[in-house]
Enzyme design. Sequence first.
Site, short mmCIF file in Angstrom:
data_model
loop_
_atom_site.label_atom_id
_atom_site.label_comp_id
_atom_site.label_asym_id
_atom_site.label_seq_id
_atom_site.Cartn_x
_atom_site.Cartn_y
_atom_site.Cartn_z
NE ARG A 134 -2.29 0.62 3.79
CZ ARG A 134 -1.66 1.33 4.74
NH1 ARG A 134 -1.36 2.60 4.53
NH2 ARG A 134 -1.33 0.77 5.89
CG HIS B 38 -6.00 1.83 6.50
ND1 HIS B 38 -6.02 0.53 6.04
CD2 HIS B 38 -7.20 2.01 7.11
CE1 HIS B 38 -7.14 -0.05 6.38
NE2 HIS B 38 -7.89 0.83 7.02
CE1 TYR C 83 1.52 2.34 8.55
CE2 TYR C 83 0.29 3.99 9.80
CZ TYR C 83 0.43 3.19 8.68
OH TYR C 83 -0.51 3.26 7.68
#
Length: 498
Positions: A383, A387, A396
């Site tokens: 990805r 998100h 992160y």
Amino acid sequence: MTVESTAARSSTRRSGTAEADTSATGKPRKTAAKAPAKSAAKAPAKSEGAVKSPSSGSRAKSAAKGSDKAAPKSTAKGTAKSASKSTAARSAKSRAKSPAASGAGRKAGTSRATRPARSAASAAGGAANGVVGAEPELIQLLTPEGERVTHPEYDVELSAEELQGLYRDMVLTRRFDAEATSLQRQGELGLWASLLGQEAAQIGSGRALRPDDYVFPTYREHGVAWCRDVDPTMLLGMFRGVNNGGWDPNSNNFHLYTIVIGSQALHAAGYAMGLTKDGADSAVIAYFGDGASSQGDVAEAFTFSAVYNAPIVFFCQNNQWAISEPTERQSRVPIYQRAQGYGFPGVRVDGNDVLACLAVTKAAVERARTGEGPMLIEAFTYRMGAHTTSDDPTRYRSDEERAAWEAKDPIKRLKAYLENEKLADADFFARIEEESEAMGRHVRDAIRTMPDPDSMAIFENVYADGHALVDEERAQFAEYQASFATESESGSAAVEGK
């Protein structure tokens, strides 16, 4: 925000909780962790993209068992005793250093925001999801450099026009996705889940289906929706909040988007079981992500599908991050291997290779149609964006990790192949770019002129034959709405009276 160094992350990985590193080409790279057995190091190197077969695993076990029997008892006993001691010592040492074992991690109050980002070397390749020393198995037909390779079990022969069509699909899908992200930033959409980087997995699998096959998506399958001829503006309407999907699922055999994580896998399993009872020869495909693979609904769907030999393909887009959780926190084994426990096959495919995704999905749905039951496909992809537009991936994961995956961009590799093989010229790419610009304009105009829904429409289609309670609620809501008009008229009259 505190982010641990790559060295600290590597130390944690060596304790047995991390993935096997691979290079950007998908070939295994050496890690600091020791190989689980000397025999594995001496084994012949597997060709890139090779897939283990059950028979090869059985032969390996038989050979190991025979070797043990042939060794002298005293030697075997001493070796086992020595290995046991060294393993126990390493385990004790690992537990002593592990924050989870000592409780230090919990006492320190480690949050998602302070979790270390994975190293680019780990993220760039086919990681083994927590199995130290394990080699990834990746079905690949088109390398990141755009070179065509073959696979002994899966392959596909396409004409120049068909390859150009796949390129067009991915380019237009990416442009639509980019416009939707921009529109959300401008306040035109409430939320958007980007598919950036996952175009090959979606277009490849979507184009492998027949019109009578049925698709159960999550909320990110914009490319599959494109393949099923769903109007892209319908997807925008749902994220704008003016409809509940907007399309008739039975018109395109494409179910409405599912926001609840993993629940569509059960819907798909039930539908596939129904196809068997109806005697139909069509198949079902259920899409979900690596995070959803941890949901109980997915496990139950696997169980029912296996027991009833349902004609279904489970397509997991492993994009490495379930929101902010890396894959190694989801599974101690590669996701595709979970299928073995349910009694049906699983394979891992290069999710950034549109040809491999097409070939593997086509074989899987044909297998399902002929009564051979379910199959799990893990599309190993990434990805590239957030998100959703409410997420901040920089908290992160590292920039190096993203850069390593950008080198394996699905659109760039197909373009390189088309150019190298002279299957498309500059005029073709220019036409696609013009069409992409036109799509952008269409999407912007469509969202800004999209009408708000009738406020009373919420009561429609709740029950097929109506319901007394819904009728009562409709009447109450209509009265409430009418009260605003009354107040407005009273205010106007008062102003005129002055």
